[in-house]
Design a protein around this motif. Structure first.
Motif, PDB file in Angstrom:
ATOM      1  N   MET A  68       0.853  -1.265   0.485  1.00  0.00           N
ATOM      2  CA  MET A  68       0.432   0.098   0.229  1.00  0.00           C
ATOM      3  C   MET A  68       1.522   1.327  -0.294  1.00  0.00           C
ATOM      4  O   MET A  68       1.541   1.254   0.227  1.00  0.00           O
ATOM      5  CB  MET A  68      -1.240   0.045   1.328  1.00  0.00           C
ATOM      6  N   SER A  69       0.646   1.992  -1.213  1.00  0.00           N
ATOM      7  CA  SER A  69       1.088   3.381  -0.832  1.00  0.00           C
ATOM      8  C   SER A  69       0.796   4.613   0.207  1.00  0.00           C
ATOM      9  O   SER A  69      -0.781   4.845  -0.120  1.00  0.00           O
ATOM     10  CB  SER A  69       1.543   4.093  -2.742  1.00  0.00           C
ATOM     11  N   ARG A 126      -2.425   2.481 -12.949  1.00  0.00           N
ATOM     12  CA  ARG A 126      -3.007   1.416 -12.586  1.00  0.00           C
ATOM     13  C   ARG A 126      -0.728   0.704 -13.195  1.00  0.00           C
ATOM     14  O   ARG A 126       0.031   0.487 -11.953  1.00  0.00           O
ATOM     15  CB  ARG A 126      -3.243   0.178 -13.476  1.00  0.00           C
ATOM     16  N   SER A 138       0.658   2.008  -6.789  1.00  0.00           N
ATOM     17  CA  SER A 138      -0.059   0.729  -5.827  1.00  0.00           C
ATOM     18  C   SER A 138       2.165   0.311  -5.799  1.00  0.00           C
ATOM     19  O   SER A 138       2.849   0.578  -6.682  1.00  0.00           O
ATOM     20  CB  SER A 138      -0.057  -0.154  -7.137  1.00  0.00           C
ATOM     21  N   ARG A 168      -8.753   2.158  -5.422  1.00  0.00           N
ATOM     22  CA  ARG A 168      -8.772   0.920  -5.649  1.00  0.00           C
ATOM     23  C   ARG A 168      -7.753   0.184  -6.149  1.00  0.00           C
ATOM     24  O   ARG A 168      -7.400  -1.463  -5.393  1.00  0.00           O
ATOM     25  CB  ARG A 168      -9.884   0.500  -6.940  1.00  0.00           C
ATOM     26  N   LEU A 169      -6.521   1.061  -6.402  1.00  0.00           N
ATOM     27  CA  LEU A 169      -5.008   0.117  -6.321  1.00  0.00           C
ATOM     28  C   LEU A 169      -4.250   0.410  -5.503  1.00  0.00           C
ATOM     29  O   LEU A 169      -3.442  -0.075  -4.846  1.00  0.00           O
ATOM     30  CB  LEU A 169      -4.122   1.416  -7.273  1.00  0.00           C
ATOM     31  N   GLY A 170      -5.367   0.712  -3.810  1.00  0.00           N
ATOM     32  CA  GLY A 170      -4.102   0.015  -2.380  1.00  0.00           C
ATOM     33  C   GLY A 170      -4.359   1.364  -2.282  1.00  0.00           C
ATOM     34  O   GLY A 170      -3.595   1.884  -0.681  1.00  0.00           O
ATOM     35  N   GLY A 171      -3.662   2.647  -3.250  1.00  0.00           N
ATOM     36  CA  GLY A 171      -3.480   3.852  -2.618  1.00  0.00           C
ATOM     37  C   GLY A 171      -4.321   4.126  -1.295  1.00  0.00           C
ATOM     38  O   GLY A 171      -5.225   4.593  -1.336  1.00  0.00           O
TER      39      GLY A 171
END
Length: 229
Positions: A1-2, A175, A186, A218-221
């Motif tokens: 996670m960023s 992405r 991500s 959604r990408l975990g940021g």
């Protein structure tokens, strides 16, 4: 996670208020950077942003390439916008926690770069804490040592009105990351993310900022409050 620090350039525009409302609803902190010419035209939009709890930094008066300006003219660009920012902070009744500056186009003045860095330091501008940024290109380009606020991940959605990118291209960039900077949304580490408050983009892709932020989440940021030195 960023861990992500969100920065938004070129306010105020008509879309700016909607962006501030959306980010406030999502409890996403952000730093907005204002262009002086826009502040003169729509100061009430900047006041609104401040009262929503966001910080506004200086992004010059006319958004020039600083490497093409005499040093003294570049300083006037900064100081003219400083006067306008002080007025909107006063009107908003909000304390200015830190003076931050971002060069347009991340163009730091060419041969005058070191003079600008010394000026910013002496004028009381603060450096965004960036020691945890995980982008080799950010430090390769010297941003880790500079006072001004650069970025490690540029979303590049400003290319949509020019026709050189589509929203699908922007989402693909989110992405896949930025190979030149070695940065991505991500993954581990921290990024200073740049997007823009542009009416032209909003006209072509209504709610473009919502689409982008939702994809980043959604990408975990994970967006966090900025800190400064």
């Amino acid at each position: 996670m960023s861990d992500l620090i969100l920065t938004i350039d070129d306010i105020p525009q008509q879309v700016t208020r909607r962006m501030a409302d959306y980010l406030s609803e999502k409890k996403i902190p952000a730093i907005f950077f204002a262009v002086g010419e826009n502040l003169e035209k729509q100061p009430e939009e900047a006041v609104y942003v401040l009262r929503k709890g966001f910080l506004i930094g200086n992004h010059s008066y006319s958004h020039p390439s600083f490497s093409k300006l005499p040093f003294e003219e570049g300083v006037r660009e900064i100081e003219r916008t400083e006067e306008l920012l002080e007025r909107v902070y006063e009107e908003a009744g909000v304390e200015r926690k830190a003076k931050l500056f971002r060069f347009p186009y991340i163009d730091k003045g060419g041969e005058n770069k070191e003079r600008y860095q010394e000026y910013l330091k002496n004028a009381g501008f603060r450096k965004l804490s960036d020691s945890r940024v995980s982008a080799p290109g950010y430090f390769r380009d010297g941003h880790g040592e500079d006072i001004d606020t650069a970025c490690s991940f540029d979303c590049q959605e400003y290319n949509i009105p020019a026709g050189t990118m589509t929203m699908d291209d922007v989402l693909k960039r989110l992405r896949e990351g930025d190979a030149w900077m070695g940065s991505g949304i991500s993954g581990e580490g921290e990024q200073i993310v740049l997007l823009h408050s542009h009416d032209d983009t909003e006209r072509l892709v209504p709610g473009y900022y919502r689409i982008m932020i939702e994809e980043i989440l959604r990408l975990g940021g994970c967006f966090r409050e900025a800190e400064w030195q």
